[in-house]
Write a protein that holds these residues in place. Structure first.
Motif, short mmCIF file in Angstrom:
data_model
loop_
_atom_site.label_atom_id
_atom_site.label_comp_id
_atom_site.label_asym_id
_atom_site.label_seq_id
_atom_site.Cartn_x
_atom_site.Cartn_y
_atom_site.Cartn_z
N LYS A 164 0.83 -1.21 0.00
CA LYS A 164 0.00 0.00 0.00
C LYS A 164 0.86 1.26 0.00
O LYS A 164 0.53 2.25 -0.67
N SER A 165 1.95 1.23 0.75
CA SER A 165 2.86 2.37 0.77
C SER A 165 3.53 2.55 -0.59
O SER A 165 3.69 3.68 -1.07
N ILE A 166 3.94 1.45 -1.23
CA ILE A 166 4.55 1.53 -2.55
C ILE A 166 3.55 2.10 -3.56
O ILE A 166 3.90 2.92 -4.41
N LEU A 167 2.30 1.65 -3.46
CA LEU A 167 1.27 2.16 -4.36
C LEU A 167 1.08 3.65 -4.18
O LEU A 167 0.90 4.40 -5.16
N LEU A 168 1.12 4.12 -2.95
CA LEU A 168 0.99 5.55 -2.68
C LEU A 168 2.14 6.32 -3.32
O LEU A 168 1.95 7.43 -3.84
N LEU A 169 3.34 5.76 -3.30
CA LEU A 169 4.49 6.42 -3.90
C LEU A 169 4.35 6.55 -5.42
O LEU A 169 4.94 7.44 -6.02
N VAL A 204 9.46 18.70 -16.78
CA VAL A 204 8.51 17.67 -16.33
C VAL A 204 9.26 16.46 -15.77
O VAL A 204 8.90 15.92 -14.71
N SER A 205 10.32 16.05 -16.45
CA SER A 205 11.11 14.91 -15.98
C SER A 205 11.75 15.20 -14.63
O SER A 205 11.76 14.37 -13.73
N LEU A 206 12.32 16.40 -14.50
CA LEU A 206 12.94 16.78 -13.23
C LEU A 206 11.91 16.82 -12.10
O LEU A 206 12.21 16.40 -10.97
N ALA A 207 10.72 17.32 -12.38
CA ALA A 207 9.67 17.36 -11.36
C ALA A 207 9.28 15.94 -10.94
O ALA A 207 9.04 15.67 -9.75
N GLY A 208 9.22 15.03 -11.92
CA GLY A 208 8.90 13.65 -11.58
C GLY A 208 9.94 13.02 -10.68
O GLY A 208 9.62 12.35 -9.70
N ILE A 209 11.23 13.25 -10.99
CA ILE A 209 12.30 12.69 -10.18
C ILE A 209 12.28 13.29 -8.77
O ILE A 209 12.45 12.58 -7.77
N ALA A 210 12.07 14.62 -8.69
CA ALA A 210 12.02 15.27 -7.37
C ALA A 210 10.89 14.70 -6.52
O ALA A 210 11.05 14.49 -5.32
N SER A 211 9.74 14.44 -7.16
CA SER A 211 8.62 13.88 -6.40
C SER A 211 8.95 12.50 -5.86
O SER A 211 8.53 12.14 -4.75
N TYR A 212 9.72 11.73 -6.61
CA TYR A 212 10.15 10.41 -6.13
C TYR A 212 10.92 10.54 -4.83
O TYR A 212 10.60 9.89 -3.83
N PHE A 213 11.95 11.35 -4.85
CA PHE A 213 12.85 11.42 -3.71
C PHE A 213 12.16 12.02 -2.48
O PHE A 213 12.36 11.56 -1.36
N VAL A 214 11.34 13.05 -2.69
CA VAL A 214 10.65 13.68 -1.57
C VAL A 214 9.66 12.70 -0.93
O VAL A 214 9.65 12.50 0.30
#
Length: 450
Positions: A164-169, A204-214
């Motif tokens: 469930k946590s992975i799905l949220l990510l 857009v790609s940078l925003a996606g990567i930033a969202s991953y790490f945060v």
């Protein structure tokens, strides 16, 4: 022909490294040998290059069909990963999303730089081989950072977080991935390239990567707090149980001392009357009235043994066959509090799951304590009504194993649940997981039939 060669060569250099990196987070969960994984990677690379080569030569207006090539490639890649690793779809999906975002960002950055340096040139893999070289060069520069992250933080997240946590990510990054695919499909079909579109795609790609790490950092912090709270609750429960056992022991000893005075008076009376027959009958009756032993001792470690008596008694009461041989002395080299967290969670789950499995259920456990490590292997029948799941208990076991430089693995096959834990008595600096070879001593006691 030249375009086909350039495109096939580009896919080999630009995409094959990511296939290999994608294996790193799941390396401890592989189900085939390293050689087989290498052969799979080679096949995937050859297949990708061949499809690109054939697409350019055989299909007119092939640029309009590159999206289908991507989809076919990803479908085969996912199938190979399911064959090579024991991993859930949501975990695989999450790692692919992350690597896709990073690779897309590198690709677009390379395209933007080359268009700036070579204005008016068509910067694509099929027409400009320098693009492939630049992308591969940037990848090599970032490789140490990427490998460290994939082997460290991301591997712990994949192994430690529940589905469930992975799905949220995945919720936020999947949006960016869809947008990136639209950009690729639109950009490949355009004769004239738009620099503004490239910049927007890069952002857009940078925003996606930033969202991953945060999101990953926040969720891992939350999961760590939950694990700490669960371990604290487990230790408090153990202390409460030990206190209750101690209190009951004191009360029993007090009652026994009180009753013993009466029994001694009765024995004295029989002895005074020289009534040997009556004395023997009385002693037999007294022996029969004594409480039965609570059960066998499963190991020499008193704290762990108290837990095992409790959980294995429950399993035995439900008709579960027990085959338990544990070499775990007192002062085993790992604090009893951590041993209780590990043994308590594993045997609690094993007892509940085996009891739910019904007739013929069994628990088979072995523990070996060596000079440098402790290896625990538990196999139990898995009842479908009460699965082991991915709760905090097993994650606490994994955290305790990592604390002592060891590993913990759990898997279910053919109705048998396998738990394997390795603990090192002298943990190395840091708290990284052990290698796959460390678990060879903890291999299953028998392979379940398929």
């Amino acid at each position: 022909m030249q375009a086909a060669i350039y495109l096939a060569f580009g896919y080999v250099l630009m995409e094959s490294p990511w296939y290999i990196l994608a294996c790193v987070p799941f390396w401890n969960q592989r189900r085939v040998s390293k050689k087989v994984i290498g052969l799979m990677a080679f096949f995937m690379i050859a297949f990708r290059a061949a499809t690109a080569f054939v697409l350019v030569l055989a299909v007119p207006n092939w640029l309009n069909y590159t999206m289908y090539g991507y989809l076919l490639n990803y479908a085969l890649l996912i199938a190979l990963f399911f064959r090579a690793f024991c991993v859930s779809p949501i975990r695989l999906f999450y790692v692919f999303l992350l690597l896709y975002s990073i690779s897309s960002c590198i690709n677009n950055l390379s395209v933007g730089c080359l268009r700036f340096l070579f204005p008016g040139m068509s910067v694509t893999m099929s027409t400009f081989p320098l693009l492939t070289v630049v992308v591969f060069g940037i990848f090599l520069l970032l490789l140490p950072i990427l490998y460290r992250f994939l082997k460290g933080g991301l591997r712990r997240a994949v192994e430690g977080l529940d589905w469930k946590s992975i799905l949220l990510l995945c919720v936020t990054p999947i949006t960016f991935a869809v947008i990136a695919l639209v950009f690729i499909g639109y950009g490949d079909a355009q004769e004239i390239k738009d620099t503004g579109l490239d910049i927007l795609y890069l952002l857009v790609s940078l925003a996606g990567i930033a969202s991953y790490f945060v999101n990953l950092k926040m969720l891992m912090g939350s999961a760590q707090r939950l694990q700490n709270e669960h371990e604290l609750e487990t230790r408090l429960a153990l202390q409460a149980q030990n206190y209750e056992n101690l209190t009951q022991g004191i009360e029993a000893a007090r009652a026994a001392r009180h009753d013993l005075r009466h029994h001694l008076n009765a024995v004295r009376d029989f002895a005074a009357q020289d009534d040997k027959t009556g004395l023997l009958r009385y002693l037999d009756e007294y022996a029969a009235s004594l409480p039965q032993d609570e059960g066998p001792d499963w190991c020499e470690n008193r704290a762990v043994n108290a837990l095992l008596k409790h959980y294995l008694a429950q399993a035995a009461g439900a008709g579960v066959e027990l085959d338990v041989k544990l070499d775990l002395p007192g002062g085993a080299g790992v604090p009893d509090t951590d041993l209780c967290v590990i043994f308590g969670n594993i045997f609690e789950n094993a007892a509940r799951s085996a009891a739910a499995a019904g007739k013929g259920a069994r628990i088979r456990a072995r523990c070996e304590t060596g000079e440098a490590d402790i290896v625990l292997t538990v196999e139990n029948s898995a009842g479908t009504a009460i699965p082991h799941g991915e709760g905090l208990g097993l994650r606490s076991v994994e955290a305790a194993a990592r604390k002592y430089g060891g590993t913990a693995r759990f898997e279910e096959r053919a109705g048998v649940y396998l738990s394997r834990v390795l603990l090192r008595k002298d943990p190395p600096p840091g708290d990284g997981p052990g290698t796959q070879e460390d678990l060879k001593r903890g291999t299953p006691l028998h392979e379940p039939t398929q």
